[in-house]
Design an enzyme around this catalytic site. Structure first.
Site, short mmCIF file in Angstrom:
data_model
loop_
_atom_site.label_atom_id
_atom_site.label_comp_id
_atom_site.label_asym_id
_atom_site.label_seq_id
_atom_site.Cartn_x
_atom_site.Cartn_y
_atom_site.Cartn_z
N LYS A 245 0.86 -1.21 0.00
CA LYS A 245 0.00 0.00 0.00
C LYS A 245 0.88 1.24 0.00
O LYS A 245 2.04 1.20 0.41
CB LYS A 245 -0.93 0.03 1.22
CG LYS A 245 -0.23 0.04 2.61
CD LYS A 245 0.18 1.40 3.11
CE LYS A 245 1.04 1.32 4.36
NZ LYS A 245 1.86 2.50 4.61
N ASP B 77 -1.76 -1.12 10.35
CA ASP B 77 -2.15 -1.21 8.93
C ASP B 77 -2.79 -2.55 8.57
O ASP B 77 -3.17 -2.75 7.41
CB ASP B 77 -0.93 -1.01 8.02
CG ASP B 77 -0.32 0.37 8.17
OD1 ASP B 77 -1.01 1.27 8.67
OD2 ASP B 77 0.85 0.53 7.77
O1 C5P Z 1 1.21 -0.76 14.58
P1 C5P Z 1 2.55 -0.83 13.90
O2 C5P Z 1 3.34 -2.03 14.32
O3 C5P Z 1 2.47 -0.63 12.44
O4 C5P Z 1 3.33 0.45 14.44
C1 C5P Z 1 4.72 0.50 14.66
C2 C5P Z 1 5.03 1.69 15.55
O5 C5P Z 1 4.68 2.92 14.88
C3 C5P Z 1 4.25 1.72 16.85
O6 C5P Z 1 4.89 0.99 17.85
C4 C5P Z 1 4.22 3.21 17.16
O7 C5P Z 1 5.44 3.61 17.74
C5 C5P Z 1 4.16 3.85 15.78
N1 C5P Z 1 2.78 4.20 15.36
C6 C5P Z 1 2.14 5.26 15.96
N2 C5P Z 1 0.86 5.61 15.57
C7 C5P Z 1 0.23 4.93 14.59
C8 C5P Z 1 0.88 3.85 13.94
C9 C5P Z 1 2.15 3.51 14.35
O8 C5P Z 1 2.69 5.92 16.85
N3 C5P Z 1 -1.01 5.28 14.23
#
Ligand code: C5P
Length: 294
Positions: free
Chosen positions: A11, A140
């Site tokens: 994406k 995501d």
């Molecule tokens: O959820 P995901 O593993 O994709 O996110 C990785 C990191 O990105 C999270 O631990 C966080 O630090 C940051 N993040 C965030 N806000 C979001 C998505 C991700 O702060 N909406």
């Protein structure tokens, strides 16, 4: 119990606005996701024992691990926890999306694993059950369940579908350095207020452009607030974006939290010569939108 080949598309975020910081440290987003034709494939079949095999088609080496740290395994384990029994499955992941670049490959693989394991084992689960598991696996992953083109709010998991974008060539420039998602968000937290939101208003603009279906409007509408943070960590990114525009891209933006950059081309533009001009700056891929959901 049926074997299945599940698609796990990459994406990009046509718009990404960071609206604030939530109590748990996550960031509240208003973002427009769109699938690309570039995809991983996940072959899922019930088996005597669980195993994950990685077929690495782009030489990523240690970046993608065939063990419990992989989001595909985490997705399987979350389903086993939910149904209260083991679901022995042979999972073969054909990896084509570069890892760690903001293209959502790991999240796409996790979504494909949730859908594939449910179907392969005929589990009587509802879409809402899968959405809950997806949101816990990563911000995501929920988008990967339906895909296509969608607006994501909250952490990105509160989704509403949007019309597909016009058919444009999309170039991906994967620089030689990665960026860590938590580090990019941490850096955004420390940016001065006046430079924090360069993409302000981009989500609404992209929604309007998509509903009119006009390529020219879309090319003028994209934005990503994380660019300011990523460019503070890696100033060469702004130079790479400039070079993409110079090479013939009508628009160039960071994918998610980077470090990949995407370039959008005019609908009639041949992407090959543009890609050739960029090839010394990183790994370049030509793809297109895949705007329709599963
Ligand atoms: O959820 P995901 O593993 O994709 O996110 C990785 C990191 O990105 C999270 O631990 C966080 O630090 C940051 N993040 C965030 N806000 C979001 C998505 C991700 O702060 N909406």
């Amino acid at each position: 119990m049926t074997p299945l080949l599940c698609s796990a598309p990459a994406k990009i975020n046509l718009a990404l606005e960071v609206q604030g910081i939530l109590p748990d440290g996550y960031h509240e987003l208003d973002t427009i996701f769109c699938w690309l034709e570039l995809e991983d494939l996940l072959d899922v079949r019930p088996s005597a024992k669980t195993e994950l095999i990685i077929q690495d088609e782009i030489g990523q080496g240690a970046e993608v691990v065939p063990d419990e740290r992989n989001l595909v395994m985490k997705a399987l384990r979350s389903l086993e926890d939910l149904v209260g029994r083991e679901l022995p499955t042979r999972l073969r992941l054909i990896k084509r999306i570069p890892a760690g670049g903001g293209l959502g490959g790991g999240s796409a693989d996790a979504a494909a694993a949730l859908l594939g394991v449910v179907r392969a084992h005929d589990l009587p689960l509802q879409p809402a059950d899968l959405l809950k598991l997806a949101a816990r696996l990563g911000a995501d992953v929920a988008f990967g369940l339906e895909g296509g083109t969608a607006r994501g709010r909250g952490r990105g998991e509160l989704l509403s579908p949007l019309p597909s974008p016009p058919d444009l060539p999309v170039l991906l420039l994967i620089p030689h350095f990665p960026l860590s998602t938590p580090e990019v968000y941490d850096c955004w937290d420390r940016l001065p207020e006046e430079v924090r939101r360069p993409g302000r208003g981009s989500a609404e603009r992209v929604v309007a452009a998509l509903s009119k279906g006009r390529a020219q409007d879309l090319l003028r509408s994209t934005g990503n607030d994380l660019e300011a943070a990523a460019e503070a960590l890696r100033p060469e990114l702004s130079e790479l974006r400039r070079r993409m525009l110079q090479a013939g891209c009508a628009q160039a933006r960071l994918c998610g939290s980077g470090s990949t950059l995407f370039g959008l081309l005019e609908p009639s533009c041949n992407p090959e010569p543009v890609a050739t001009r960029l090839k010394d700056l990183g790994h370049v891929l030509c793809t297109r939108f895949r705007g329709s959901p599963r």
